[in-house]
Motif scaffolding. Structure first.
Motif, PDB file in Angstrom:
ATOM      1  N   SER A 172       0.835  -1.191   0.000  1.00  0.00           N
ATOM      2  CA  SER A 172       0.000   0.000   0.000  1.00  0.00           C
ATOM      3  C   SER A 172       0.876   1.250   0.000  1.00  0.00           C
ATOM      4  O   SER A 172       2.096   1.170   0.146  1.00  0.00           O
ATOM      5  CB  SER A 172      -0.920  -0.001   1.222  1.00  0.00           C
ATOM      6  OG  SER A 172      -0.143   0.072   2.420  1.00  0.00           O
ATOM      7  N   LYS A 173       0.238   2.416  -0.149  1.00  0.00           N
ATOM      8  CA  LYS A 173       1.004   3.667  -0.144  1.00  0.00           C
ATOM      9  C   LYS A 173       1.717   3.863   1.187  1.00  0.00           C
ATOM     10  O   LYS A 173       2.872   4.309   1.225  1.00  0.00           O
ATOM     11  CB  LYS A 173       0.066   4.845  -0.424  1.00  0.00           C
ATOM     12  CG  LYS A 173      -0.494   4.876  -1.833  1.00  0.00           C
ATOM     13  CD  LYS A 173      -1.354   6.119  -2.044  1.00  0.00           C
ATOM     14  CE  LYS A 173      -1.880   6.159  -3.479  1.00  0.00           C
ATOM     15  NZ  LYS A 173      -2.738   7.361  -3.715  1.00  0.00           N
ATOM     16  N   GLU A 174       1.026   3.537   2.282  1.00  0.00           N
ATOM     17  CA  GLU A 174       1.656   3.690   3.599  1.00  0.00           C
ATOM     18  C   GLU A 174       2.819   2.719   3.759  1.00  0.00           C
ATOM     19  O   GLU A 174       3.885   3.084   4.287  1.00  0.00           O
ATOM     20  CB  GLU A 174       0.623   3.444   4.706  1.00  0.00           C
ATOM     21  CG  GLU A 174      -0.501   4.472   4.770  1.00  0.00           C
ATOM     22  CD  GLU A 174      -1.553   4.246   3.702  1.00  0.00           C
ATOM     23  OE1 GLU A 174      -1.507   3.174   3.046  1.00  0.00           O
ATOM     24  OE2 GLU A 174      -2.422   5.113   3.527  1.00  0.00           O
ATOM     25  N   GLU A 175       2.664   1.476   3.314  1.00  0.00           N
ATOM     26  CA  GLU A 175       3.739   0.496   3.421  1.00  0.00           C
ATOM     27  C   GLU A 175       4.915   0.871   2.530  1.00  0.00           C
ATOM     28  O   GLU A 175       6.074   0.689   2.924  1.00  0.00           O
ATOM     29  CB  GLU A 175       3.210  -0.892   3.044  1.00  0.00           C
ATOM     30  CG  GLU A 175       2.233  -1.474   4.058  1.00  0.00           C
ATOM     31  CD  GLU A 175       1.623  -2.777   3.582  1.00  0.00           C
ATOM     32  OE1 GLU A 175       1.225  -3.603   4.441  1.00  0.00           O
ATOM     33  OE2 GLU A 175       1.539  -2.983   2.347  1.00  0.00           O
ATOM     34  N   LEU A 178       6.808   3.628   4.229  1.00  0.00           N
ATOM     35  CA  LEU A 178       7.613   3.067   5.318  1.00  0.00           C
ATOM     36  C   LEU A 178       8.841   2.356   4.769  1.00  0.00           C
ATOM     37  O   LEU A 178       9.944   2.459   5.337  1.00  0.00           O
ATOM     38  CB  LEU A 178       6.753   2.103   6.137  1.00  0.00           C
ATOM     39  CG  LEU A 178       7.449   1.403   7.307  1.00  0.00           C
ATOM     40  CD1 LEU A 178       7.938   2.419   8.333  1.00  0.00           C
ATOM     41  CD2 LEU A 178       6.503   0.397   7.964  1.00  0.00           C
TER      42      LEU A 178
END
Length: 546
Positions: A172-175, A178
């Motif tokens: 995902s964008k968040e992953e 990170l």
């Protein structure tokens, strides 16, 4: 609404259970001709979703929990009249494979008689006409949506696990954000993957996913630039001061520092420590680290230098680059290097083989270490006479030690000489090896090496009942701030109008080729990412310290 649902069911699922002629075969896919599993209950919900994104997120999360991959089959943005926006979701194995005649005979094979002939290509597909279908319908005048199950039946066995699936395993964008941050922190891919799985128990990414994401992010960041262009561009982006030496277009030495480091050095310039770190890059260049020491015995970075060799010319060039950034009133008084390591290495290579037994060699080495640690010159000469008398039969070893190290360089590594200057206890390039100050047993050494009151002076002040004056403490140790150091004009001053006029006169007198070189140099200064400099060739990995 029921009528609309029936229409979509008829359009997309009524013929899905029958194979048409010309469709790709589903043999080997364990696909039956009747429904296998019904997942209507798992996807039935009475929740109202705020927008299409929330609906997709919930449906795909439910699919992942049940090892089902949900894909978007169709968007209907609505239209005039009573038609409302809809999104149709299906199983990834819905639909049928449409074969292409031109691709069926693209393989060319040879038989035993070397006759070339065209053969049908072996093609596999995940498509098996699965009838599973969901529909997200817009309700009301806003963007609220509800999810309806049109058909919850799958005509194929459900996967036991989704580990390594190309779609579900995406980050995902968040992953991905990170992953970028952790990669910049030099974390290993396996640690990044573990972190992602700890944060999300349903994550099914693999190591290949992590490597591919890192390569994509790196390619995007480089934007077509070479290694050297990217490095110089990053230095310029973060306001570093670079210097380089080249051989043709190949960089052989690279120096960089930050203006904040130079400003701190103006405040605490008494001691510099230099040491090389190895195996930090694919070119096998030693990385020279130059650090300073504050009044509170903290270490701060001064500069970094990549050198193609540890020779006198390389060190001279590095120190010259650093000197150009300093004023005459902030030059270091003491520079600490790791020469002692080279001494031990040289003695080991040239002297150990001269001794008959290992016990004799160990005793010789211990006595030499005692000699180097002599606190006074008188003790040094006494230890030297003892060594010469004790190992008189090993004259070659004594001559090598004396002629190559003790006689020419004893004032640079023997304690009796180096403790005559203020070095703040920095007698080794490894800060972890620096011992603390023992004010009660140092004698007068602490006065010489730290410019602090020794035990005798402290006793005198105590007997007199007066405080220790600040002027007996060196100014380096009294400074606890960085006030006004930012106003120091380090290095050469900016060129004045007269210098620019001289440059213009010189420029007008040059030929076209020289002007072209000046233009290229100015372009590189204004845009380091466009430099024509190239990185050195990669070297084979070597064992141990070069």
């Amino acid at each position: 609404m029921e009528l609309c649902s029936m229409v979509y069911y008829r359009d997309f699922t009524c013929v899905s259970m029958e194979q048409k002629q010309g469709d790709a075969p589903t043999e080997g896919n364990n696909v039956g001709t009747e429904c296998v599993m019904d997942y209507s209950d798992q996807f039935t919900t009475y929740s109202i979703f705020n927008g299409r994104g929330a609906l997709l997120k919930w449906a795909r999360a439910q699919g992942k929990m049940n090892n089902i991959v949900i894909a978007i089959k169709m968007f209907d943005y609505g239209g005039e009249g009573k038609r409302r926006p809809q999104v149709i979701l299906a199983c990834e194995r819905s639909g049928n494979y449409k074969s292409c005649k031109s691709s069926e005979t693209t393989d060319i094979r040879s038989d035993a008689n070397s006759d070339m002939k065209k053969c049908a290509r072996d093609i596999g597909t995940k498509k098996c006409g699965c009838s599973f279908l969901l529909i997200g319908v817009n309700i009301g005048d806003g963007d609220d949506r509800k999810l309806e199950v049109i058909c919850g039946v799958h005509n194929h066995p459900i996967s036991k696990y989704l580990q390594g699936h190309s779609f579900v395993g995406r980050l995902s964008k968040e992953e991905n954000a990170l992953l970028v941050d952790m990669s910049k922190s030099l974390m290993k891919p396996k640690d990044i993957l573990i972190t992602l799985k700890v944060r999300d128990a349903t994550n099914v990414s693999t190591m290949k996913t992590i490597y591919n994401a890192r390569i994509r992010n790196r390619t995007k960041e480089f934007a077509g630039r070479t290694q050297m262009q990217q490095f110089l561009n990053k230095l310029s982006e973060h306001n570093y001061i670079p210097w380089h030496m080249t051989s043709g277009d190949i960089v052989t030495n690279l120096f960089w520092t930050h203006h904040i480091n130079i400003e701190i050095l103006h405040a605490f310039s008494h001691v510099l420590i230099m040491d090389c770190t190895y195996k930090t890059n694919r070119y096998c260049f030693p990385l020279l680290q130059i650090v300073g020491v504050t009044s509170t015995n903290m270490t701060f970075s001064v500069a970094y230098v990549y050198m193609n060799a540890e020779k006198e010319d390389n060190y001279t060039w590095a120190l010259t680059a650093l000197r150009s950034l300093l004023d005459d009133n902030c030059l270091p008084r003491v520079i600490v290097t790791d020469r002692e390591w080279h001494i031990n290495k040289g003695v080991l290579a040239n002297c150990k083989k001269l001794f008959g037994t290992l016990k004799q060699w160990k005793q010789f080495n211990e006595d030499l270490n005692t000699l180097v640690g002599s606190d006074t010159k008188k003790e040094y000469w006494r230890c030297l006479r003892q060594i010469e008398s004790k190992f008189s039969e090993f004259q070659k070893a004594l001559e090598y030690r004396h002629d190559n190290w003790l006689n020419p360089f004893k004032d640079r590594f023997v304690a009796a000489w180096i403790d005559t200057c203020m070095h703040l206890g920095s007698t080794t390039s490894n800060r972890l090896e620096i011992d603390g100050v023992d004010a009660l047993s140092c004698g007068y050494a602490i006065r010489r090496t730290h410019q602090l009151p020794c035990a005798h002076e402290i006793t005198e002040y105590r007997d007199r009942g007066v405080p220790i004056p600040l002027d007996v403490v060196h100014s380096h140790l009294r400074k606890l701030d960085l006030i006004n150091i930012g106003n120091n004009s380090y290095g050469t001053t900016s060129p004045g109008r007269s210098q620019l006029q001289r440059f213009n006169m010189w420029y007008e007198q040059q030929d076209n080729e020289k002007k072209r070189q000046v233009h290229m140099t100015l372009k590189e200064l204004m845009n380091p990412g466009s430099t024509a400099l190239a990185e050195p060739k990669e070297k084979l990995k070597t064992k141990g310290r070069p």
